[in-house]
Write a protein that holds these residues in place. Structure first.
Motif, PDB file in Angstrom:
ATOM      1  N   UNK A 104       0.801  -1.215   0.000  1.00  0.00           N
ATOM      2  CA  UNK A 104       0.000   0.000   0.000  1.00  0.00           C
ATOM      3  C   UNK A 104       0.837   1.269   0.000  1.00  0.00           C
ATOM      4  N   UNK A 105       2.004   1.262   0.659  1.00  0.00           N
ATOM      5  CA  UNK A 105       2.699   2.522   0.888  1.00  0.00           C
ATOM      6  C   UNK A 105       4.115   2.577   0.368  1.00  0.00           C
ATOM      7  N   UNK A 106       4.745   1.442   0.064  1.00  0.00           N
ATOM      8  CA  UNK A 106       6.146   1.478  -0.318  1.00  0.00           C
ATOM      9  C   UNK A 106       6.434   0.883  -1.682  1.00  0.00           C
ATOM     10  N   UNK A 107       5.465   0.262  -2.312  1.00  0.00           N
ATOM     11  CA  UNK A 107       5.674  -0.358  -3.617  1.00  0.00           C
ATOM     12  C   UNK A 107       4.751   0.287  -4.636  1.00  0.00           C
ATOM     13  N   UNK A 108       5.316   0.680  -5.771  1.00  0.00           N
ATOM     14  CA  UNK A 108       4.535   1.202  -6.886  1.00  0.00           C
ATOM     15  C   UNK A 108       4.672   0.286  -8.085  1.00  0.00           C
ATOM     16  N   UNK A 109       3.589   0.133  -8.842  1.00  0.00           N
ATOM     17  CA  UNK A 109       3.601  -0.762 -10.010  1.00  0.00           C
ATOM     18  C   UNK A 109       2.958  -0.041 -11.184  1.00  0.00           C
ATOM     19  N   UNK A 117     -14.431   7.504   4.321  1.00  0.00           N
ATOM     20  CA  UNK A 117     -15.379   6.972   3.333  1.00  0.00           C
ATOM     21  C   UNK A 117     -16.163   8.081   2.649  1.00  0.00           C
ATOM     22  N   UNK A 118     -16.667   9.042   3.418  1.00  0.00           N
ATOM     23  CA  UNK A 118     -17.436  10.124   2.818  1.00  0.00           C
ATOM     24  C   UNK A 118     -16.565  10.973   1.900  1.00  0.00           C
ATOM     25  N   UNK A 119     -15.316  11.178   2.301  1.00  0.00           N
ATOM     26  CA  UNK A 119     -14.408  11.954   1.459  1.00  0.00           C
ATOM     27  C   UNK A 119     -14.100  11.199   0.170  1.00  0.00           C
ATOM     28  N   UNK A 120     -13.971   9.886   0.255  1.00  0.00           N
ATOM     29  CA  UNK A 120     -13.782   9.086  -0.957  1.00  0.00           C
ATOM     30  C   UNK A 120     -14.968   9.228  -1.905  1.00  0.00           C
ATOM     31  N   UNK A 121     -16.166   9.143  -1.349  1.00  0.00           N
ATOM     32  CA  UNK A 121     -17.372   9.307  -2.179  1.00  0.00           C
ATOM     33  C   UNK A 121     -17.387  10.677  -2.845  1.00  0.00           C
ATOM     34  N   UNK A 122     -17.041  11.702  -2.089  1.00  0.00           N
ATOM     35  CA  UNK A 122     -17.069  13.066  -2.619  1.00  0.00           C
ATOM     36  C   UNK A 122     -16.070  13.235  -3.757  1.00  0.00           C
ATOM     37  N   UNK A 138      -4.242  -1.105  -4.925  1.00  0.00           N
ATOM     38  CA  UNK A 138      -3.380  -0.304  -4.048  1.00  0.00           C
ATOM     39  C   UNK A 138      -4.176   0.316  -2.905  1.00  0.00           C
ATOM     40  N   UNK A 139      -5.434  -0.107  -2.733  1.00  0.00           N
ATOM     41  CA  UNK A 139      -6.244   0.386  -1.621  1.00  0.00           C
ATOM     42  C   UNK A 139      -6.582   1.854  -1.715  1.00  0.00           C
ATOM     43  N   UNK A 140      -6.813   2.337  -2.931  1.00  0.00           N
ATOM     44  CA  UNK A 140      -7.096   3.761  -3.092  1.00  0.00           C
ATOM     45  C   UNK A 140      -8.429   4.148  -2.466  1.00  0.00           C
ATOM     46  N   UNK A 141      -9.398   3.248  -2.505  1.00  0.00           N
ATOM     47  CA  UNK A 141     -10.717   3.536  -1.938  1.00  0.00           C
ATOM     48  C   UNK A 141     -11.445   2.227  -1.692  1.00  0.00           C
ATOM     49  N   UNK A 142     -12.522   2.313  -0.955  1.00  0.00           N
ATOM     50  CA  UNK A 142     -13.374   1.156  -0.713  1.00  0.00           C
ATOM     51  C   UNK A 142     -14.304   0.937  -1.907  1.00  0.00           C
ATOM     52  N   UNK A 143     -14.652  -0.299  -2.134  1.00  0.00           N
ATOM     53  CA  UNK A 143     -15.532  -0.618  -3.258  1.00  0.00           C
ATOM     54  C   UNK A 143     -16.897   0.026  -3.090  1.00  0.00           C
ATOM     55  N   UNK A 144     -17.403   0.067  -1.871  1.00  0.00           N
ATOM     56  CA  UNK A 144     -18.708   0.684  -1.638  1.00  0.00           C
ATOM     57  C   UNK A 144     -18.687   2.174  -1.965  1.00  0.00           C
ATOM     58  N   UNK A 145     -17.591   2.859  -1.629  1.00  0.00           N
ATOM     59  CA  UNK A 145     -17.483   4.285  -1.951  1.00  0.00           C
ATOM     60  C   UNK A 145     -17.464   4.491  -3.458  1.00  0.00           C
TER      61      UNK A 145
END
Length: 767
Positions: free
Chosen positions: A238-243, A500-505, A589-596
């Motif tokens: 999530x925080x140290x590897x980029x692909x 979560x709300x910020x992700x939705x926004x 990469x865990x950018x957001x939740x699927x529900x959001x």
């Protein structure tokens, strides 16, 4: 800008700062003036016992400043300042204690040199020293605390030994044979280096890259992969590897600035403000040289946008926003011209020089591009043919008797050897004899020459290099990661993620900007307006004064219900199949939740989807001469809105269930045809064993609601007649409007819930 490598004394300093400070990648011009200069600087920068470097930067520093010329004493004081700054950020030091520490540092004497010794003997030495002490305090307080940037580097030493990958293939028979894509691949790469994985197509480059990056599990295939001598973890992912994927997975209708800004808003920790995240995106744009095209849309197959090299840099920018310590790239130069590919390679080289570890696959680079890599792994049929420094590859193959007879690109020479092609190359006598034997009539056509070459190269590597490299891997990495294993490192994934709300926004506004061009395109507007005009002309000033005219007008209402049921379904079917790759990439990469994502994706369509129906109904309603009062018009409009939203839910569910556009459109056509036939216009009396279908049909309920709005008995008369008393309307039984509305609302949420459940069960390809 001046730069000095400082080392924290305690383990606690680094995790405290990592919760609150976002690393920033340095521009190329601030990293080095030349390769030799940077190499000299890098060699002089040493890690502490924890292997952590902290670079302190000051913008606009001048000679004579407290930290402009770092002597040993100044470095010690600035090093302690880093720890104090971290404590201040964490809130463990009060302002009084911080001021006391700054006073103490400012009063501390620096290391004495002949020049300072002469100044001490000056008559006004005490006054100068007192003034210098005050200046030091002022510089430390204002310059360092306000203008100093902390660039946090967490180096990762990647090691892998005897990595293999196999899969079962029965070939249509009962016996199961194991096919090996990788066999016993060993290597390592350190911070500051670029490792290139090279080989012919099908050689196992991408498979090895996926294993090293953690995208594929290794425990079922054999081998060992460690990161600073530790196994793979989700924290690294999530925080140290980029692909960076080989395909450019981006939204085509967003600009470069919008793409990176939305990625920064979603991926950077919530401890940063929106302005700080936007500044980070702008810094990455400048680092990648994308200033000229930052306000240009990305573009795609049918939309003109930025160039291929710029698009690739945008994809790299998406990954370096978090300043990853380990960056993987899958053929970043594919499809690019040599000059653009060289520019990409130079950028990767600069990223590595900033203390990062870079691993990339490469197919067949140019000679200039080939020489920019620090290390090279040459793969052939899943086995290692060479691992070591790129500059020593040709010397190694010359030492085993393989060298080009004509001037040749080193990369081309190596690829030919991996493919078993020894034309225009000198080979050992043993291989020449084998090749001659393969051309004899007795065994002609056996085509074993390439296999013999492969076996010879693998054997030479195992004999000369493999043992030495495996011994090197036994040496522990020069970094202590116990702080990470004990949970004192960076904040947890849930704590660092945006709410979560910020992700939705954020996702709502990103979706709105991405699809505004698609929904309000000229073709779509012309389609809706042209259909409305044709309908208005066909039903020009119709009335319901007679049973025949009433049935004609009812046909118009039925067509409206079908059109605004059919149209949204097939628009929504493409939603998830088209965005599957982007969803898989961002979710991995865990950018957001699927529900959001689901809530934002479905709600961002509504403002755009409800714009054209208003235009459509305004044209049709008054051209066709429907009931001309505002209440009836509003009821008709709301009915169409309910039909659109319910139809969208069905389209989303079908698309999420199949994730294949051809299959989804075929299934949707059957469903829509069934719903249309059972809607009550073509067949009034449906058999009881088929009557349940109409209750699932939004066409059926929308048609009945439109009839109730136009011909309800509670309404005023229409053209001096009362259609609600007609036999046609009485047979339909339009008395239960509340149940119709409730059923439509249940469809709106029910179909969407079904779509979300299908989406959750979908196996994302890139996760």
């Amino acid at each position: 800008m001046e730069e000095q490598s400082l080392v924290p004394r305690t383990q606690q300093t680094f995790p405290i700062m990592d919760d609150h400070v976002i690393p920033r990648s340095r521009p190329a011009h601030s990293i080095m003036k030349s390769h030799s200069t940077d190499s000299m600087i890098s060699s002089s920068m040493k890690d502490d016992e924890h292997g952590i470097r902290i670079n302190l930067k000051r913008n606009g520093s001048k000679g004579g400043s407290a930290v402009s010329n770092f002597s040993a004493g100044c470095a010690k004081r600035a090093q302690d300042l880093v720890a104090t700054d971290a404590l201040a950020i964490n809130g463990t030091l009060s302002s009084r204690e911080i001021e006391h520490v700054v006073d103490f540092w400012a009063s501390m004497p620096s290391s004495e040199t002949p020049e300072t010794s002469q100044r001490k003997n000056h008559p006004h030495a005490k006054d100068d020293e007192a003034e210098g002490s005050m200046n030091n305090k002022k510089n430390l307080d204002s310059d360092i605390w306000m203008a100093m940037k902390i660039d946090l580097i967490f180096p990762i030493y990647l090691k892998f030994s005897d990595v293999g990958y196999k899969f079962a293939d029965n070939g249509g028979t009962s016996s199961v044979a194991m096919n090996y894509i990788l066999q016993g691949v060993t290597g390592s790469v350190e911070p500051g280096e670029v490792l290139a994985l090279m080989g012919p197509s099908g050689g196992g480059k991408t498979t090895l890259l996926n294993l090293l990056s953690g995208k594929m599990r290794i425990k079922d295939h054999g081998g060992l992969i460690t990161y600073n001598d530790q196994p793979y973890s989700k924290w690294l992912k999530r925080s140290r590897i980029g692909f960076v994927l080989q395909d450019d997975v981006v939204f085509p209708n967003l600009t470069v600035r919008e793409t990176l800004t939305y990625a920064a808003l979603l991926r950077l920790p919530k401890t940063l403000t929106k302005q700080q995240k936007e500044e980070r995106a702008i810094n990455v744009i400048h680092d990648l040289g994308l200033e000229r095209c930052q306000d240009t849309i990305i573009g795609g197959a049918y939309t003109r946008g930025i160039s291929g090299g710029e698009r690739k840099r945008v994809c790299i920018g998406n990954e370096i926003l978090l300043d990853p310590s380990l960056l993987f790239l899958d053929e970043p130069t594919s499809g690019l011209d040599s000059t653009t590919a060289l520019r990409i390679a130079q950028m990767l080289h600069n990223i590595a020089l900033a203390g990062k570890t870079v691993v990339t696959t490469i197919h067949q680079p140019s000679s200039r591009l080939f020489n920019m890599f620090d290390k090279l792994i040459l793969l052939g049929r899943g086995s290692t043919l060479y691992f070591g420094k790129t500059s020593e590859a040709m010397l190694y193959f010359s030492s085993i008797g393989c060298s080009p007879l004509i001037p040749m690109n080193p990369a081309e020479f190596l690829i030919d050897l991996a493919n078993g092609n020894i034309n225009d190359k000198s080979v050992p006598l043993e291989l020449q004899q084998r090749r001659f034997l393969c051309k004899t009539p007795e065994i002609e056509g056996r085509s074993s020459s390439s296999m013999d070459i492969h076996e010879y190269l693998v054997g030479a590597y195992e004999t000369r290099v493999a043992g030495i490299e495996k011994q090197k891997l036994l040496k522990p990495a020069p970094i202590d990661t116990m702080w990470m294993m004990q949970g004192r490192g960076p904040c947890s994934l849930d704590e660092s993620r945006v709410g979560w709300w910020e992700q939705c926004h954020i996702l709502f506004w990103r979706g709105l900007k991405e699809r505004r061009h698609e929904y309000l395109s000229c073709i779509r507007v012309i389609q809706v307006v042209a259909t409305a005009v044709i309908i208005g002309l066909l039903w020009w000033h119709s009335d319901a004064s007679t049973p025949k005219n009433l049935q004609d007008q009812a046909g118009l209402l039925f067509f409206i219900s079908v059109f605004w049921g059919y149209f949204p379904v097939f628009a929504a079917i493409f939603t998830f199949p088209k965005e599957r790759e982007i969803l898989a990439k961002e979710r991995s990469v865990g950018m957001y939740k699927l529900s959001a994502y689901f809530i934002a994706r479905t709600t961002s369509d509504l403002p755009l989807d409800l714009t054209l129906p208003i235009v459509f109904l305004l044209i049709v309603y008054f051209m066709a001469g429907l009931r001309s009062d505002f209440t009836t018009f509003l009821e008709s409009l709301l009915t169409i809105f309910l039909s659109i939203v319910a139809a969208q839910g069905l389209g989303l569910a079908v698309g999420a269930a199949l994730m294949d556009i051809k299959k989804a459109t075929t299934l949707a056509s059957v469903i829509i045809m069934t719903f249309m036939l059972s809607a009550g216009f073509f067949v009034q009396r449906v058999p009881f064993f088929m009557s349940w279908i109409r209750h699932l049909s939004f066409n059926y309920h929308a048609y009945r609601l439109l009839l109730q709005a136009q011909y309800g008995c509670a309404s005023t008369s229409h053209h001096n007649a009362n259609p609600c008393k007609s036999r046609f309307i009485e047979e339909l039984g339009l008395d239960n409007r509340g149940m119709e509305v409730g059923t439509m609302i249940a469809m709106v949420f029910g179909y969407r819930l079904l779509a979300y459940l299908f989406l959750r069960k979908m196996k994302l390809r890139n996760t």
